[in-house]
Design a protein around this motif. Structure first.
Motif, PDB file in Angstrom:
ATOM      1  N   LEU A   1       0.850  -1.188   0.000  1.00  0.00           N
ATOM      2  CA  LEU A   1       0.000   0.000   0.000  1.00  0.00           C
ATOM      3  C   LEU A   1       0.884   1.236   0.000  1.00  0.00           C
ATOM      4  N   VAL A   2       0.734   2.069  -1.027  1.00  0.00           N
ATOM      5  CA  VAL A   2       1.478   3.320  -1.109  1.00  0.00           C
ATOM      6  C   VAL A   2       0.457   4.446  -1.190  1.00  0.00           C
ATOM      7  N   PRO A   3       0.207   5.105  -0.057  1.00  0.00           N
ATOM      8  CA  PRO A   3      -0.808   6.158  -0.071  1.00  0.00           C
ATOM      9  C   PRO A   3      -0.303   7.420  -0.749  1.00  0.00           C
ATOM     10  N   ALA A   4      -1.250   8.192  -1.277  1.00  0.00           N
ATOM     11  CA  ALA A   4      -0.909   9.524  -1.772  1.00  0.00           C
ATOM     12  C   ALA A   4      -0.633  10.383  -0.551  1.00  0.00           C
ATOM     13  N   LEU A   5       0.404  11.189  -0.606  1.00  0.00           N
ATOM     14  CA  LEU A   5       0.769  12.039   0.519  1.00  0.00           C
ATOM     15  C   LEU A   5       0.422  13.483   0.203  1.00  0.00           C
ATOM     16  N   VAL A   6      -0.252  14.138   1.134  1.00  0.00           N
ATOM     17  CA  VAL A   6      -0.684  15.520   0.940  1.00  0.00           C
ATOM     18  C   VAL A   6      -0.039  16.364   2.020  1.00  0.00           C
ATOM     19  N   ARG A   7       0.530  17.505   1.616  1.00  0.00           N
ATOM     20  CA  ARG A   7       1.104  18.438   2.598  1.00  0.00           C
ATOM     21  C   ARG A   7       0.861  19.859   2.144  1.00  0.00           C
ATOM     22  N   ALA A   8       0.842  20.751   3.107  1.00  0.00           N
ATOM     23  CA  ALA A   8       0.637  22.167   2.806  1.00  0.00           C
ATOM     24  C   ALA A   8       1.875  22.703   2.094  1.00  0.00           C
ATOM     25  N   PRO A   9       1.703  23.391   0.949  1.00  0.00           N
ATOM     26  CA  PRO A   9       2.857  23.909   0.214  1.00  0.00           C
ATOM     27  C   PRO A   9       3.431  25.170   0.860  1.00  0.00           C
ATOM     28  N   ASN A  10       4.734  25.326   0.753  1.00  0.00           N
ATOM     29  CA  ASN A  10       5.420  26.563   1.142  1.00  0.00           C
ATOM     30  C   ASN A  10       5.100  27.044   2.554  1.00  0.00           C
ATOM     31  N   THR A  11       5.033  26.127   3.503  1.00  0.00           N
ATOM     32  CA  THR A  11       4.804  26.533   4.886  1.00  0.00           C
ATOM     33  C   THR A  11       5.765  25.778   5.790  1.00  0.00           C
ATOM     34  N   GLU A  16       1.228  16.353   7.561  1.00  0.00           N
ATOM     35  CA  GLU A  16       1.022  15.649   6.303  1.00  0.00           C
ATOM     36  C   GLU A  16      -0.129  14.660   6.501  1.00  0.00           C
ATOM     37  N   ALA A  17      -0.737  14.282   5.420  1.00  0.00           N
ATOM     38  CA  ALA A  17      -1.818  13.298   5.474  1.00  0.00           C
ATOM     39  C   ALA A  17      -1.640  12.313   4.332  1.00  0.00           C
ATOM     40  N   GLY A  18      -1.649  11.041   4.649  1.00  0.00           N
ATOM     41  CA  GLY A  18      -1.591   9.992   3.638  1.00  0.00           C
ATOM     42  C   GLY A  18      -2.985   9.496   3.341  1.00  0.00           C
ATOM     43  N   ILE A  19      -3.396   9.537   2.077  1.00  0.00           N
ATOM     44  CA  ILE A  19      -4.725   9.068   1.684  1.00  0.00           C
ATOM     45  C   ILE A  19      -4.658   7.546   1.533  1.00  0.00           C
ATOM     46  N   LEU A  20      -5.339   6.838   2.434  1.00  0.00           N
ATOM     47  CA  LEU A  20      -5.287   5.373   2.457  1.00  0.00           C
ATOM     48  C   LEU A  20      -6.411   4.721   1.667  1.00  0.00           C
TER      49      LEU A  20
END
Length: 184
Positions: A1-11, A16-20
């Motif tokens: 399982l390789v979740p998509a990783l989401v993070r706030a840009p330029n901060t 971070e949040a991994g979409i499972l």
């Protein structure tokens, strides 16, 4: 399982949040959802389901005490202004991530906590009103078919002069698409 990783840009935020898991948008269900694993400073955190969709649907799936008392009035105000409106809600999950895909969607998307409304404004293209007028002058019937909130659609139709303020508007919804036929 390789979740998509989401993070706030330029901060400097270390969140971070991994979409499972993702429940795709369904026009019938009027929503979509994701299950995420939150990470803060590299440490695993909570498992959370986030849902977005039609405000009426998200409100119906949310616990009553999480909805503001003026929810309906606020939604009506924004849709009368011609804004497209989505609602967002969440639910903290207490199960291990590997059990998420085994639980039925309707169970996962229940008892949500309402977060708020997302407002979007799509302005008409400059030529829209003149094209509609030209089509009408040529006796070509122009109709609007939309999945938007009825008040949003009426506002847009008046803005582009597809209808006038005194014109009658019909809201047609199909509730059941099955046919009742006798057994043969």
């Amino acid at each position: 399982l390789v979740p998509a990783l989401v993070r706030a840009p330029n901060t400097d935020c270390k969140f971070e949040a991994g979409i499972l898991h993702q429940y795709p948008f369904s026009s019938e269900l009027q929503r979509m959802s994701v299950v995420v694993k939150c990470l803060r400073d590299g440490e695993p955190g909570d498992l959370v389901l986030y849902s977005k969709g039609s405000p009426e649907m998200i409100a119906s799936l949310s616990v009553a005490e999480s909805l503001p008392g003026n929810f309906t009035e606020t939604l009506t105000l924004y849709t009368k202004m011609g804004l497209r409106v989505l609602a967002i809600a969440y639910k903290e999950l207490t199960m291990p991530w590997h059990k998420v895909s085994r639980i039925p969607r309707h169970e996962m998307e229940s008892d949500l906590r309402f977060l708020g409304l997302i407002l979007m404004q799509n302005t008409l293209k400059p030529v829209t009103t003149s094209v509609i007028r030209e089509l009408s002058t040529a006796d070509i019937r122009v109709v609007m078919i939309t999945g938007d909130n009825l008040l949003t659609a009426v506002n847009v139709a008046m803005e582009c002069q597809l209808i006038n303020p005194k014109q009658q508007v019909f809201d047609i919804s199909i509730k059941d698409t099955t046919l009742n036929t006798p057994n043969c």
